[in-house]
Design a protein around this motif. Structure first.
Motif, short mmCIF file in Angstrom:
data_model
loop_
_atom_site.label_atom_id
_atom_site.label_comp_id
_atom_site.label_asym_id
_atom_site.label_seq_id
_atom_site.Cartn_x
_atom_site.Cartn_y
_atom_site.Cartn_z
N LEU A 1 0.90 -1.17 -0.20
CA LEU A 1 0.10 -0.11 0.02
C LEU A 1 0.88 1.45 -0.15
N THR A 2 1.86 1.33 0.80
CA THR A 2 2.91 2.22 0.75
C THR A 2 3.25 2.73 -0.69
N LEU A 3 3.80 1.72 -1.40
CA LEU A 3 4.60 2.04 -2.56
C LEU A 3 3.32 2.21 -3.72
N ALA A 4 2.20 1.53 -3.54
CA ALA A 4 1.04 2.02 -4.45
C ALA A 4 0.67 3.19 -4.27
N GLY A 5 0.82 3.67 -2.90
CA GLY A 5 0.19 5.09 -2.66
C GLY A 5 1.10 6.23 -3.44
N TRP A 6 2.55 5.81 -3.32
CA TRP A 6 3.41 6.73 -3.93
C TRP A 6 3.18 6.84 -5.51
N LYS A 7 2.45 6.08 -6.07
CA LYS A 7 2.32 6.08 -7.44
C LYS A 7 1.04 6.48 -7.92
N ILE A 8 -0.21 6.20 -7.21
CA ILE A 8 -1.49 6.47 -7.66
C ILE A 8 -1.82 7.89 -7.00
N ALA A 9 -1.39 8.36 -5.99
CA ALA A 9 -1.76 9.62 -5.57
C ALA A 9 -1.25 10.82 -6.39
N PRO A 10 -0.01 10.94 -6.77
CA PRO A 10 0.28 11.77 -7.56
C PRO A 10 -0.09 11.68 -8.97
N ALA A 11 -0.42 10.61 -9.59
CA ALA A 11 -1.12 10.32 -10.56
C ALA A 11 -2.28 10.81 -10.88
N LEU A 12 -3.16 10.44 -9.82
CA LEU A 12 -4.58 10.88 -9.50
C LEU A 12 -4.99 12.46 -9.41
N ALA A 13 -4.00 13.02 -8.64
CA ALA A 13 -3.80 14.38 -8.51
C ALA A 13 -3.55 15.09 -9.75
N ALA A 14 -2.81 14.45 -10.50
CA ALA A 14 -2.42 15.03 -11.82
C ALA A 14 -3.56 15.05 -12.80
N GLY A 15 -4.57 14.17 -12.43
CA GLY A 15 -5.39 14.28 -13.82
C GLY A 15 -5.57 12.71 -14.26
N CYS A 16 -4.52 11.99 -14.39
CA CYS A 16 -4.55 10.76 -15.06
C CYS A 16 -5.44 9.59 -14.42
N THR A 17 -5.61 8.75 -15.15
CA THR A 17 -6.32 7.42 -14.58
C THR A 17 -5.28 6.42 -14.51
N VAL A 18 -5.62 5.20 -13.76
CA VAL A 18 -4.52 4.50 -13.49
C VAL A 18 -5.03 3.12 -13.51
N VAL A 19 -4.36 2.08 -13.82
CA VAL A 19 -4.31 0.64 -13.57
C VAL A 19 -3.21 0.10 -12.68
N VAL A 20 -3.55 -0.33 -11.79
CA VAL A 20 -2.59 -0.93 -10.66
C VAL A 20 -2.54 -2.50 -10.95
N LYS A 21 -1.22 -2.99 -10.94
CA LYS A 21 -1.15 -4.58 -11.20
C LYS A 21 -0.55 -4.89 -9.77
N THR A 22 -1.04 -5.44 -9.10
CA THR A 22 -0.43 -5.83 -7.47
C THR A 22 0.62 -7.04 -7.80
N ALA A 23 1.34 -7.32 -6.82
CA ALA A 23 2.56 -8.45 -6.72
C ALA A 23 1.64 -9.59 -6.62
N GLU A 24 2.17 -10.84 -7.27
CA GLU A 24 1.12 -12.02 -7.10
C GLU A 24 1.22 -12.69 -5.57
N GLN A 25 2.13 -11.98 -4.61
CA GLN A 25 2.06 -12.61 -3.21
C GLN A 25 1.03 -11.87 -2.43
N SER A 26 0.66 -10.53 -2.89
CA SER A 26 -0.17 -9.43 -2.04
C SER A 26 -1.23 -8.83 -3.15
N PRO A 27 -2.29 -9.90 -3.20
CA PRO A 27 -3.40 -9.36 -4.12
C PRO A 27 -4.41 -8.95 -3.62
N LEU A 28 -4.53 -8.74 -2.33
CA LEU A 28 -5.85 -8.19 -1.57
C LEU A 28 -5.95 -6.96 -1.12
N SER A 29 -5.13 -6.33 -0.57
CA SER A 29 -5.20 -5.08 0.28
C SER A 29 -5.68 -3.72 -0.89
#
Length: 489
Positions: free
Chosen positions: A164-192
């Motif tokens: 979540l920390t590292l996903a947040g570092w990517k999605i938050a600025p991208a969303l703030a800039a007005g982008c849309t996002v597709v996140v690919k989680t790691a195989e070991q952590s598909p839930l949170s």
């Protein structure tokens, strides 16, 4: 006090991949194992190429025809603030998902991982309307405008160690800039992250603005890397996979790729360190926190010979307080390794180092309990060019190198293909400046380790990648500069 074991027994897993504002089933499912004890938590939908295409198409529609890129930046910021509030309201649930999927102690997940995500969403929510354009000098009758515009569809491929920390570092600025996002989680952590995405919609993200796929890297990751409708790809993970994404970009639409890759960070303790005990205790924390599964882990301790014995003895003694335990026990400081395959790889590399002449000062053995648990480990006596010293291990294994001078310390510290982070401990201000300048790393800490703030950028040099997470600099990566030249004479 929360009964985490009882909460885990009653936990409902996110039902599937998250596309266009809703959970969806896919043509395949995957069992999710917890490293806590190796048991199966349940099954979740597993994405393939068709699902990846659907997620990118949803993000593309939301960008090209939806309201998100066209909202006033203040409005996007307000959504991100509500997003942070909802994550905070579901903090226990999300911390439990993180702990179960990748083994992080639940107290650490709650206090550190979720705090980081909440603060990141709030930071970029506050920053969203603070970036301005330019008017450059021209002659009479002409006007030049330089504006920052949303860059498009962003694919964020994130690792499992801080899902979540590292996903947040990517999605938050991208969303703030007005982008849309597709996140690919790691195989070991598909839930949170799937659960977080649903909270984003509840906060006001339009459908398609934030999508989450759980699937195999060679399938979903590659499909995102090669997809012609993805404008930017940001990745945190191994150097080898980072090379693949650069190739995918070259072979497709030349999408911008930002990489934060591996590390083998040196932690240098010179003989004039202001507090040797504090330096040694921090050195232990820097390698044993998160089971050493950090790209910035201080996995190479470089210590001056005059103080080496005292520092090493202190680190070895401190290791006992990091004995691994049940991640759902609030008293646990260090949980398991993420999975059995990783543990076997670590044990093999550790065995190779010991066969080459390394001395095991503490640890080195598997813990006798269900799950992939490894004792906190300290190894001395290896040459600086041994793979255990030079290559990223992603484990609670500390390699100690003894040096005789500042120059030797800097040389040994730089003798690695990585350049993510480094630290130096000294009482002399001149030494601190001099050594910091000589170390090739994206971040250098002086008399501390792993300190920072969202206002400062994070990233590396050399094989640790390029591009930066955090700070205003990350926000700039998700926008395009446009020049508009107006003649009004």
């Amino acid at each position: 006090m929360v009964d985490w074991v009882a909460r885990a027994a009653a936990l409902t897993l996110p039902p599937g991949v998250f596309i266009n504002g809703e959970y969806r089933e896919t043509g395949a499912v995957r069992d999710v194992l917890t490293p806590r004890d190796g048991s199966t938590l349940g099954s979740v939908a597993w994405a393939g190429v068709t699902d990846t295409d659907a997620a990118v198409a949803a993000a593309r529609r939301a960008f090209d025809r939806g309201p998100w890129p066209r909202l006033h930046p203040r409005e996007r910021g307000e959504v991100l603030q509500r997003f942070a509030d909802l994550v905070d309201a579901h903090r226990e649930e999300l911390a439990l998902l993180v702990s179960l999927e990748m083994g992080k102690p639940v107290r650490v997940a709650y206090e550190i991982e979720l705090r980081a995500l909440i603060r990141t969403l709030r930071y970029y929510g506050e920053l969203a309307d603070k970036e301005h354009g330019e008017i450059t000098p021209t002659v009479e009758g002409e006007l030049s405008l330089v504006t920052r515009e949303p860059a498009g569809v962003v694919a964020a491929v994130v690792p499992w160690n801080f899902p979540l920390t590292l996903a947040g570092w990517k999605i938050a600025p991208a969303l703030a800039a007005g982008c849309t996002v597709v996140v690919k989680t790691a195989e070991q952590s598909p839930l949170s992250m799937q659960r977080v995405a649903s909270l984003g919609v509840e906060a006001g993200l339009p459908p398609g603005v934030l999508n989450v796929l759980s699937g195999d890297g060679p399938v979903v990751g590659r499909a995102l890397g090669e997809h012609p409708d993805v404008d930017i790809l940001t990745f945190t993970g191994s150097t080898n996979v980072g090379r693949h994404f650069l190739r995918y970009s070259a072979d497709s639409n030349l999408k911008r790729v930002y990489l934060e890759l591996g590390g083998k960070s040196p932690n240098i303790i010179l003989r004039d360190a202001p507090d040797l005990d504090a330096a040694a205790d921090t050195a232990a924390w820097a390698i044993f926190f998160n089971s050493g599964e950090m790209c910035t882990a201080g996995s190479r301790l470089i210590v001056h010979r005059d103080v080496a014995a005292r520092v090493i003895d202190r680190v070895v003694a401190t290791a006992a307080s990091w004995a691994p335990g049940d991640p759902l026990d609030p008293a646990t400081r260090m949980g398991p390794i993420v999975d059995e395959r990783s543990l076997q790889r670590i044990l093999g590399q550790l065995g190779s180092g010991l066969a080459a002449g390394g001395t095991l000062r503490t640890g080195g053995s598997r813990v006798a309990r269900p799950g992939p648990y490894l004792e906190p480990t300290v190894v001395t006596g290896l040459a600086a060019d041994h793979p255990l010293v030079r290559e990223e291990l992603f484990a609670p294994v500390l390699s100690v190198l003894v040096v005789d001078s500042e120059d030797e310390a800097v040389h040994v510290a730089g003798d690695t293909p990585y350049g993510l982070a480094a630290a130096v401990w000294t009482s002399d201000l001149g030494t601190a400046h001099r050594v910091s300048r000589r170390l090739r790393a994206g971040t250098v800490w002086v008399n501390c380790y792993e300190e920072g703030d969202l206002s400062v950028p994070f990233g590396g040099v050399k094989l640790s990648g390029f591009g930066r997470d955090k700070s205003r600099h990350a926000l700039a990566e998700y926008s395009d500069l446009k020049t508009t030249w107006i003649s009004y004479a």
